[in-house]
Design an enzyme around this catalytic site. Sequence first.
Site, PDB file in Angstrom:
ATOM      1  N   GLU A   1      26.166  32.110  -5.359  1.00  0.00           N
ATOM      2  CA  GLU A   1      24.780  32.259  -5.796  1.00  0.00           C
ATOM      3  C   GLU A   1      24.509  31.195  -6.853  1.00  0.00           C
ATOM      4  OE1 GLU A   1      21.666  32.628  -5.186  1.00  0.00           O
ATOM      5  OE2 GLU A   1      22.248  34.575  -4.355  1.00  0.00           O
TER       6      GLU A   1
ATOM      7  N   CYS B   1      21.322  35.413  -0.316  1.00  0.00           N
ATOM      8  CA  CYS B   1      22.721  35.062  -0.063  1.00  0.00           C
ATOM      9  C   CYS B   1      22.694  33.918   0.937  1.00  0.00           C
ATOM     10  CB  CYS B   1      23.506  36.246   0.494  1.00  0.00           C
ATOM     11  SG  CYS B   1      25.243  35.861   0.860  1.00  0.00           S
TER      12      CYS B   1
END
Length: 217
Positions: free
Chosen positions: A102, A2
């Site tokens: 992402e 992340c």
Amino acid sequence: MCGRYSIAIEPAEIEARFGAKYLEAMKPRYNAAPSQPLPVILNSDPRHVVFAAWGIRPVWMSRVAKKDGLINVRFETLRDKATFRADLEGRRCLVPADGFYEWKTVSGSKVPFRITRKDGKLFAFAGIWQEGPKEPGLLRRFAIITTAADSFMQPIHSRMPVILDHDEERAWIERDGELSDFLRLLETPYSPALRAYEVSREVNRATVDTPEVMNPV
């Protein structure tokens, strides 16, 4: 993994959602990036939202390759490495968010996606924190805990941040919880209904922190 997320919600809504008051003024973060001061709720002070820099620098590490430090810590590392045991036992935090980004590899190119809850509600990542080197106005650092991707995230990336259920959030920042309980929360993470959509590659640039980076392309 992340590496970017957003927390672009009015402070009053965040305070109501987490039952914690801001100690400093907050501005929206549409493209929150490593090293930036971002809002967190520490287990040592669960009634307040404070700011910490994203990226820890553990004292036991002689060298951190990335200048931002460790922005993510794998659940498996917390479970298996004794060097992280004190962090998990004593320094946990909630990282409020309304979405994260992402990158999916498509034909050799990385394409950014924004992931949010389907209902659009706020949520929190599980994190750990540390007292950082004394910097003017910023004494703490944090990292987001990641785990293997669930069935929804697997087509995009093999890892994802640990998202806590509303009821799990209080348990995560309880000061007197058992280590086994914390590990159990991470081992069987909450899987909310999520949605994902492609966004502009402008999100790749940490200096671009505008609402437009959240728009679908």
